[in-house]
Motif scaffolding. Structure first.
Motif, PDB file in Angstrom:
ATOM      1  N   ASP A  78       0.835  -1.209   0.000  1.00  0.00           N
ATOM      2  CA  ASP A  78       0.000   0.000   0.000  1.00  0.00           C
ATOM      3  C   ASP A  78       0.867   1.256   0.000  1.00  0.00           C
ATOM      4  OD1 ASP A  78      -2.340  -1.478  -0.001  1.00  0.00           O
ATOM      5  OD2 ASP A  78      -2.688  -1.259   2.157  1.00  0.00           O
ATOM      6  N   GLN A  79       1.879   1.266   0.856  1.00  0.00           N
ATOM      7  CA  GLN A  79       2.755   2.433   0.954  1.00  0.00           C
ATOM      8  C   GLN A  79       3.580   2.618  -0.317  1.00  0.00           C
ATOM      9  OE1 GLN A  79       4.766   2.847   4.878  1.00  0.00           O
ATOM     10  NE2 GLN A  79       3.640   0.974   5.357  1.00  0.00           N
ATOM     11  N   LEU A  80       4.095   1.516  -0.848  1.00  0.00           N
ATOM     12  CA  LEU A  80       4.930   1.607  -2.049  1.00  0.00           C
ATOM     13  C   LEU A  80       4.132   2.049  -3.267  1.00  0.00           C
ATOM     14  CD1 LEU A  80       7.181  -1.540  -1.583  1.00  0.00           C
ATOM     15  CD2 LEU A  80       7.883   0.856  -1.401  1.00  0.00           C
ATOM     16  N   PHE A  81       2.896   1.571  -3.397  1.00  0.00           N
ATOM     17  CA  PHE A  81       2.052   2.009  -4.514  1.00  0.00           C
ATOM     18  C   PHE A  81       1.843   3.524  -4.474  1.00  0.00           C
ATOM     19  CE2 PHE A  81       0.236  -2.410  -5.034  1.00  0.00           C
ATOM     20  CZ  PHE A  81       0.670  -2.576  -6.341  1.00  0.00           C
ATOM     21  N   GLN A  82       1.540   4.051  -3.307  1.00  0.00           N
ATOM     22  CA  GLN A  82       1.326   5.495  -3.184  1.00  0.00           C
ATOM     23  C   GLN A  82       2.609   6.261  -3.496  1.00  0.00           C
ATOM     24  OE1 GLN A  82      -1.657   7.164  -2.779  1.00  0.00           O
ATOM     25  NE2 GLN A  82      -0.313   8.814  -3.442  1.00  0.00           N
ATOM     26  N   GLN A  83       3.728   5.762  -3.002  1.00  0.00           N
ATOM     27  CA  GLN A  83       4.990   6.442  -3.266  1.00  0.00           C
ATOM     28  C   GLN A  83       5.330   6.401  -4.753  1.00  0.00           C
ATOM     29  OE1 GLN A  83       7.584   4.564  -0.343  1.00  0.00           O
ATOM     30  NE2 GLN A  83       7.577   6.469   0.834  1.00  0.00           N
ATOM     31  N   LYS A  84       5.007   5.318  -5.416  1.00  0.00           N
ATOM     32  CA  LYS A  84       5.270   5.232  -6.860  1.00  0.00           C
ATOM     33  C   LYS A  84       4.459   6.291  -7.599  1.00  0.00           C
ATOM     34  CE  LYS A  84       5.209   2.234 -10.854  1.00  0.00           C
ATOM     35  NZ  LYS A  84       4.776   0.942 -11.408  1.00  0.00           N
ATOM     36  N   ILE A  85       3.208   6.428  -7.236  1.00  0.00           N
ATOM     37  CA  ILE A  85       2.350   7.447  -7.859  1.00  0.00           C
ATOM     38  C   ILE A  85       2.948   8.842  -7.625  1.00  0.00           C
ATOM     39  CG2 ILE A  85       0.092   8.593  -7.693  1.00  0.00           C
ATOM     40  CD1 ILE A  85      -1.042   5.738  -7.031  1.00  0.00           C
ATOM     41  N   ASP A  86       3.364   9.103  -6.391  1.00  0.00           N
ATOM     42  CA  ASP A  86       3.933  10.408  -6.054  1.00  0.00           C
ATOM     43  C   ASP A  86       5.252  10.657  -6.782  1.00  0.00           C
ATOM     44  OD1 ASP A  86       1.764  10.746  -4.369  1.00  0.00           O
ATOM     45  OD2 ASP A  86       2.887  10.269  -2.546  1.00  0.00           O
ATOM     46  N   LEU A  87       6.075   9.625  -6.909  1.00  0.00           N
ATOM     47  CA  LEU A  87       7.367   9.775  -7.582  1.00  0.00           C
ATOM     48  C   LEU A  87       7.199  10.071  -9.067  1.00  0.00           C
ATOM     49  CD1 LEU A  87       9.473   6.937  -5.953  1.00  0.00           C
ATOM     50  CD2 LEU A  87       9.981   9.383  -5.868  1.00  0.00           C
ATOM     51  N   VAL A  88       6.254   9.396  -9.696  1.00  0.00           N
ATOM     52  CA  VAL A  88       6.028   9.608 -11.125  1.00  0.00           C
ATOM     53  C   VAL A  88       5.606  11.054 -11.383  1.00  0.00           C
ATOM     54  CG1 VAL A  88       4.537   8.965 -13.067  1.00  0.00           C
ATOM     55  CG2 VAL A  88       5.560   7.191 -11.638  1.00  0.00           C
ATOM     56  N   ALA A  89       4.852  11.631 -10.473  1.00  0.00           N
ATOM     57  CA  ALA A  89       4.366  12.998 -10.623  1.00  0.00           C
ATOM     58  C   ALA A  89       5.389  14.055 -10.201  1.00  0.00           C
ATOM     59  CB  ALA A  89       3.086  13.189  -9.823  1.00  0.00           C
ATOM     60  N   ALA A  90       6.441  13.634  -9.516  1.00  0.00           N
ATOM     61  CA  ALA A  90       7.414  14.585  -8.951  1.00  0.00           C
ATOM     62  C   ALA A  90       8.516  14.920  -9.942  1.00  0.00           C
ATOM     63  CB  ALA A  90       8.025  14.005  -7.685  1.00  0.00           C
ATOM     64  N   SER A  91       9.081  16.084  -9.737  1.00  0.00           N
ATOM     65  CA  SER A  91      10.263  16.506 -10.481  1.00  0.00           C
ATOM     66  C   SER A  91      11.450  16.324  -9.546  1.00  0.00           C
ATOM     67  CB  SER A  91      10.108  17.970 -10.899  1.00  0.00           C
ATOM     68  OG  SER A  91      11.277  18.401 -11.542  1.00  0.00           O
ATOM     69  N   LEU A  92      12.283  15.329  -9.834  1.00  0.00           N
ATOM     70  CA  LEU A  92      13.354  14.964  -8.920  1.00  0.00           C
ATOM     71  C   LEU A  92      14.723  15.293  -9.493  1.00  0.00           C
ATOM     72  CD1 LEU A  92      11.997  11.450  -7.931  1.00  0.00           C
ATOM     73  CD2 LEU A  92      11.796  13.562  -6.625  1.00  0.00           C
ATOM     74  N   ASN A  93      15.647  15.587  -8.599  1.00  0.00           N
ATOM     75  CA  ASN A  93      17.040  15.817  -8.966  1.00  0.00           C
ATOM     76  C   ASN A  93      17.812  14.547  -8.652  1.00  0.00           C
ATOM     77  OD1 ASN A  93      19.702  16.551  -9.241  1.00  0.00           O
ATOM     78  ND2 ASN A  93      19.617  18.249  -7.788  1.00  0.00           N
ATOM     79  N   ALA A  94      18.217  13.823  -9.681  1.00  0.00           N
ATOM     80  CA  ALA A  94      18.906  12.544  -9.486  1.00  0.00           C
ATOM     81  C   ALA A  94      20.269  12.700  -8.835  1.00  0.00           C
ATOM     82  CB  ALA A  94      19.038  11.820 -10.820  1.00  0.00           C
ATOM     83  N   ASP A  95      20.799  13.897  -8.792  1.00  0.00           N
ATOM     84  CA  ASP A  95      22.097  14.132  -8.171  1.00  0.00           C
ATOM     85  C   ASP A  95      21.997  14.457  -6.681  1.00  0.00           C
ATOM     86  OD1 ASP A  95      23.474  13.724 -10.591  1.00  0.00           O
ATOM     87  OD2 ASP A  95      23.106  15.804 -11.201  1.00  0.00           O
ATOM     88  N   ALA A  96      20.799  14.704  -6.200  1.00  0.00           N
ATOM     89  CA  ALA A  96      20.608  15.070  -4.790  1.00  0.00           C
ATOM     90  C   ALA A  96      20.938  13.891  -3.882  1.00  0.00           C
ATOM     91  CB  ALA A  96      19.172  15.523  -4.553  1.00  0.00           C
ATOM     92  N   PRO A  97      21.551  14.169  -2.739  1.00  0.00           N
ATOM     93  CA  PRO A  97      21.882  13.086  -1.808  1.00  0.00           C
ATOM     94  C   PRO A  97      20.663  12.271  -1.374  1.00  0.00           C
ATOM     95  CG  PRO A  97      23.004  15.102  -1.166  1.00  0.00           C
ATOM     96  CD  PRO A  97      22.068  15.458  -2.282  1.00  0.00           C
ATOM     97  N   THR A  98      19.530  12.928  -1.157  1.00  0.00           N
ATOM     98  CA  THR A  98      18.336  12.193  -0.731  1.00  0.00           C
ATOM     99  C   THR A  98      17.859  11.243  -1.835  1.00  0.00           C
ATOM    100  OG1 THR A  98      16.969  14.079  -1.372  1.00  0.00           O
ATOM    101  CG2 THR A  98      17.476  13.841   0.974  1.00  0.00           C
ATOM    102  N   TYR A  99      18.025  11.665  -3.079  1.00  0.00           N
ATOM    103  CA  TYR A  99      17.659  10.798  -4.207  1.00  0.00           C
ATOM    104  C   TYR A  99      18.564   9.570  -4.222  1.00  0.00           C
ATOM    105  CZ  TYR A  99      16.730   9.135  -8.915  1.00  0.00           C
ATOM    106  OH  TYR A  99      16.387   8.342  -9.993  1.00  0.00           O
ATOM    107  N   GLN A 100      19.858   9.799  -4.078  1.00  0.00           N
ATOM    108  CA  GLN A 100      20.822   8.697  -4.106  1.00  0.00           C
ATOM    109  C   GLN A 100      20.592   7.733  -2.941  1.00  0.00           C
ATOM    110  OE1 GLN A 100      22.935   7.982  -6.608  1.00  0.00           O
ATOM    111  NE2 GLN A 100      21.969   9.702  -7.663  1.00  0.00           N
TER     112      GLN A 100
END
Length: 104
Positions: free
Chosen positions: A34-56
Motif C-alpha cells: 500500500d505504501q509503495l504504490f502510493q509512493q510510486k504514484i507520487d514519484l512519477v508525478a514529482a520533479s526529482l534531482n537525481a544528483d541530490a543526496p536524498t535521491y541517491q
C-alpha cells in the motif's frame, strides 16, 4: 529516475508474489505494498534531482530492498530483515518526496 522507478516496481512485484504465495507473510506484505504504490504514484508525478543526496539514498535503499524481497520470494527464510529493508526504503522515499514537496 528510471532506475528508481524500476527498482520500486521490482520491489512491488516481489512483494505481490510473496503475498500470494506465502500466506503467513501476506498481511505485512500488503501493508508495505500500500505504501509503495502510493509512493510510486507520487514519484512519477514529482520533479526529482537525481544528483541530490536524498535521491541517491532513496535509490540505494530501494535497490537493496528489491534484491532482498526478490530473494525472499524465491527462498523464504527470515522475513524480518527483508521487511526492515523495505521499511527503510519507504522511509528514504518519503524523505525524498518530502524534500520535493517543500522545495520552492
Amino acid at each position: 529516475m528510471d532506475r528508481l522507478i524500476a527498482d520500486l516496481q521490482k520491489t512491488i512485484q516481489a512483494l505481490e508474489t510473496l503475498s500470494t504465495t506465502k500466506p503467513a507473510l501476506a498481511e505485512q506484505s500488503d501493508e508495505l505494498l500500500d505504501q509503495l504504490f502510493q509512493q510510486k504514484i507520487d514519484l512519477v508525478a514529482a520533479s526529482l534531482n537525481a544528483d541530490a543526496p536524498t535521491y541517491q539514498q532513496a535509490l540505494q535503499a530501494i535497490s537493496t530492498a528489491a534484491g532482498k524481497v526478490e530473494k525472499l520470494a524465491k527462498n523464504p527464510t527470515d522475513a524480518t530483515d527483508t521487511f526492515k529493508s523495505v521499511e527503510n526504503a519507504i522511509a528514504r522515499l518519503a524523505r525524498l518526496l518530502d524534500q520535493v514537496v517543500h522545495t520552492p
